[in-house]
Design a protein around this motif. Sequence first.
Motif: not given
Length: 282
Positions: A134-138
């Motif tokens: 999730q954080l990587g995609a953000m």
Amino acid sequence: MAVMSWRFPRAVRRMSRASSTVDRVGEQALFFGRALATVPRALTHYPKETVRLVAEISMGTGALAVIGGTVVIVGFLTLFTGGIIAVQGFSSLGNIGVEALTGFFAAFINVRIAAPTIAGIGLAATIGAGSTAQLGAMRVSEEIDALETMAIPSIPYLVSTRVLAGMIAIVPLYSLAVIASFVASRFATVVLYGQSAGVYDHYFTTFLIPTDILWSFVQAIVMAIAVMLIHTYYGFTAGGGPVGVGVAVGNAVRASLVAVVTVTLLISLAVYGATGNFNLSG
């Protein structure tokens, strides 16, 4: 420096790699410190986001919610682990004629080693990997930068809330895990192997120390904090597009598995010592 690089290229490369490793460790330590320091701010300023993350961690979202998310995954992992402990314990102890001590084996191994370790692995494989993705995609889609431009601090809102949610969710999740391991061990020993329920319960209750369960919960909470910190760091600092996010997830899972085993070792040595802090005689 140019002369050194020309005359000793291998030494310079090794020194550069060592320096970058030290810098990376320092960067991680600084990130972990900031994430832990802003946990109170996340609790007071973003309670709705924290509650949402607790529900997401426990029950999952989307297709994962159909099977119950982390609750079912951790429950099944520890359930079958408890059954394996009973099977191996009964068979091994039966070779020396003391299969009656299977209850002791289940009470000792489940609480001190198996249940915390398996729960930590389950957390790393589910909520940890999900948080990194999730954080990587953000990060690669510049959503984190957008939050910063709107004066929303990214670490308290994205990282500290996840760490806090992991700390909250691990207590009921680990309670379920311990109960599942106990039930599986008793079922395998009493029902499958036919041992007397009274014999099993006697040795199980005799060697099940309440303080061991308390330390087991402390170990699970420390594991949850370590897993969430590691995975949020790799997700928060991901780069290189979708490929970079995949690499970050792999690196985070590898690092968190090492952290889970390390926490188990350190807490076991600190609490129980090298001898295990028990005596079995007679």
